[in-house]
Design a protein around this motif. Sequence first.
Motif, PDB file in Angstrom:
ATOM      1  N   UNK A  45       7.870  39.063   9.382  1.00  0.00           N
ATOM      2  CA  UNK A  45       9.314  39.084   9.118  1.00  0.00           C
ATOM      3  C   UNK A  45       9.659  38.359   7.820  1.00  0.00           C
ATOM      4  N   UNK A  46      10.596  38.922   7.056  1.00  0.00           N
ATOM      5  CA  UNK A  46      10.968  38.367   5.761  1.00  0.00           C
ATOM      6  C   UNK A  46      12.012  37.266   5.895  1.00  0.00           C
ATOM      7  N   UNK A  47      12.672  37.190   7.053  1.00  0.00           N
ATOM      8  CA  UNK A  47      13.696  36.171   7.225  1.00  0.00           C
ATOM      9  C   UNK A  47      13.747  35.766   8.693  1.00  0.00           C
ATOM     10  N   UNK A  48      14.301  34.611   8.942  1.00  0.00           N
ATOM     11  CA  UNK A  48      14.383  34.111  10.311  1.00  0.00           C
ATOM     12  C   UNK A  48      15.414  34.907  11.102  1.00  0.00           C
ATOM     13  N   UNK A  49      15.031  35.394  12.261  1.00  0.00           N
ATOM     14  CA  UNK A  49      15.937  36.116  13.150  1.00  0.00           C
ATOM     15  C   UNK A  49      15.986  35.360  14.472  1.00  0.00           C
ATOM     16  N   UNK A  50      17.105  34.749  14.819  1.00  0.00           N
ATOM     17  CA  UNK A  50      17.176  33.931  16.032  1.00  0.00           C
ATOM     18  C   UNK A  50      16.964  34.729  17.316  1.00  0.00           C
ATOM     19  N   UNK A 228      16.622  51.837  20.582  1.00  0.00           N
ATOM     20  CA  UNK A 228      16.125  50.702  21.370  1.00  0.00           C
ATOM     21  C   UNK A 228      16.670  49.388  20.823  1.00  0.00           C
ATOM     22  N   UNK A 229      16.574  49.227  19.517  1.00  0.00           N
ATOM     23  CA  UNK A 229      17.053  47.985  18.893  1.00  0.00           C
ATOM     24  C   UNK A 229      18.530  47.778  19.198  1.00  0.00           C
ATOM     25  N   UNK A 230      19.316  48.822  19.063  1.00  0.00           N
ATOM     26  CA  UNK A 230      20.765  48.698  19.286  1.00  0.00           C
ATOM     27  C   UNK A 230      21.072  48.293  20.723  1.00  0.00           C
ATOM     28  N   UNK A 231      20.415  48.946  21.702  1.00  0.00           N
ATOM     29  CA  UNK A 231      20.706  48.641  23.104  1.00  0.00           C
ATOM     30  C   UNK A 231      20.264  47.227  23.465  1.00  0.00           C
ATOM     31  N   UNK A 232      19.050  46.858  23.063  1.00  0.00           N
ATOM     32  CA  UNK A 232      18.548  45.524  23.402  1.00  0.00           C
ATOM     33  C   UNK A 232      19.393  44.447  22.727  1.00  0.00           C
ATOM     34  N   UNK A 233      19.746  44.657  21.475  1.00  0.00           N
ATOM     35  CA  UNK A 233      20.567  43.671  20.779  1.00  0.00           C
ATOM     36  C   UNK A 233      21.930  43.518  21.455  1.00  0.00           C
ATOM     37  N   UNK A 234      22.498  44.618  21.913  1.00  0.00           N
ATOM     38  CA  UNK A 234      23.777  44.560  22.626  1.00  0.00           C
ATOM     39  C   UNK A 234      23.645  43.768  23.918  1.00  0.00           C
ATOM     40  N   UNK A 235      22.590  44.041  24.677  1.00  0.00           N
ATOM     41  CA  UNK A 235      22.366  43.313  25.930  1.00  0.00           C
ATOM     42  C   UNK A 235      22.094  41.835  25.674  1.00  0.00           C
ATOM     43  N   UNK A 236      21.329  41.550  24.633  1.00  0.00           N
ATOM     44  CA  UNK A 236      20.998  40.158  24.317  1.00  0.00           C
ATOM     45  C   UNK A 236      22.261  39.348  24.025  1.00  0.00           C
TER      46      UNK A 236
END
Length: 452
Positions: A45-50, A228-236
Motif C-alpha cells: 500500500x502506498x498510503x496508510x488506510x485505517x 466488493x470494496x464498496x459493500x464492505x466499506x459501507x458495512x465497515x
Amino acid sequence: MSSNAITAQTPPDEQPPPKRRRLEESAPSPPADRPRALAPAMYTPRHYDPFSRVGNFAIIESTLREGEQFANAFFDIDTKIRIVKELDAFGVEYIEVTSPATSEQARKDCEAICKLGLKAKIVTYIRCHMDDARIAVDTGVQEIDVVVGTSSYLREFTSWKDLKSIVAQATEVIDFIKSKGIEVRFSSEDSFRSDLVDLLNLYKAVDRIGVARVGISDTVGCATPHQVYDLVQTLRGVLACDIECHFHNDTGCGIANAYAALEAGATHIDTSVLGIGERNGITPLGGFCARMYVADRDYVTRKYDLTKLRDIENVVAEAVQIQVPFNNFVTGYYAFTHKARVGLAAQARAAVILNNPAAYEILRPEDFGVARYVSVSHRLSGCNAVRSRIAQLALNLTPEETRNVVQQIKVLADAKPLRIEQVDAILRRFHRSRLPASDAPPPGEPSAGPSH
C-alpha cells in the motif's frame, strides 16, 4: 521439509506428472553473496488506510464444509481428520465443517473433530432455525454460523418474506446459541443480489444483539472487486463487529474479491483447498496465500507454514480424485518453470533467472517448499541454462563443449520434442569424452551426479 542436499532430478517436459518437485530437487540457489531482492515496494500500500486489514486477517478454511459440496467429494471421518490436522499444522485460524443437522454421520464427524484438541477453532454452519441450533450447540463447536438467504431469488422459497420476520427469527436463534457460551456469526446468502437497505438494517440488528461477526457471500460469483470494496466499506462504517467474506469463483474473481474485501476492512476470508466447492468453488487457499504473500510477506510467513501447502493439496486432490492443475497457484508443476525467449535476450534472461530470480518471480518458491526449474530441452535453450543443468549433474564441460551441446540440443529440438533425459545423455557423453579411459564409466552408466 527435507534437509537433504540439493540433487538433480529428471522432470519430463512433455506431460506434468502427478507429483510436483520438492525444494531439494531445485536448481542451485543464487550465490550467498547475491541475496535475492524482496518484492518491490510498488506492491505494498502506498498510503496508510485505517480500514485496511491486508496485514491483519484470519482464514476460515471451508474445505470440510464448502468443499463437501464439490461434485467428487466424499470425506469419511479418517480423511476429514487427516485434512483438519494438515490445515491446523498449516496455521489456519478456523476450520469450518458441515452442519451437524445435515445427517447423523455429519453430527458424529463434527463431534469427533471437536475432540481433537486443535489450535484452530472449529466452526459449523446452520440454517437460521432453532432445530439446527439445538443440534449444533451439543457438538462441541466453538462457533456457529447462522445463515439466511436475503436476495429476492432465495426469499421467494422461504417463509421469511420480510425483514421483520428474518430479524425476529435471527434474534431467537442467536440469543439461544450465545446462552450456551458459543460464538455466533450471522451471514446473508446471495448478499450481492440483495437489497442494500435490507442488508444494512439486518446486519445492524444482529450487530446490536452481539454477534462476533457478520458474513457476506457472493453465492453465485457475480461480484466484481469494485462492488466488493464498496459493500464492505459501507458495512465497515456502520458495524462494530468483524466482517467475514465468502466468494464463489464462477467468474474468476474469488482471489481478487477477497483482496478487495480486506482492503475495505473485512477481517476474515473463507477459503478451500484447491478452491473446491459447489460448481467452480470458492477462493482457493493457495492462491489467496500467494496474493497476500505479495502484499505482506513477513505477516503471511509468520502466521502460516507455507511449506505445508503442497502436501495439503495432494491430500485433498487424492481424496476427491483430481489432479492438481499444472498451472495451479504456487504448487502447480510449472508454476516456477522458466523457458528462454526467442532472440538475443534469451541468453541474458536465463542468466538473470539463475542469478537473481526476483527479476522474473514475485514469489519465492523456497518459502513455499517448492522449486524453480529452468527448462533446457528445447530449441530456445542457451548456454546459461545448460550450464545450470551441468552444475546440477556435477559434470565438467568446457565453455566450448557447452556451446557444442547447445547446438546439438537446438538441432535435435528442431526435429522433434526432446525429453530432459536426452539432454542429460548428451551432457554425460561430452563429460565422459574428457575423462581418462581408466576413469570413464561404462557407456550405459551415468558418469556423475545422482542416478535417475
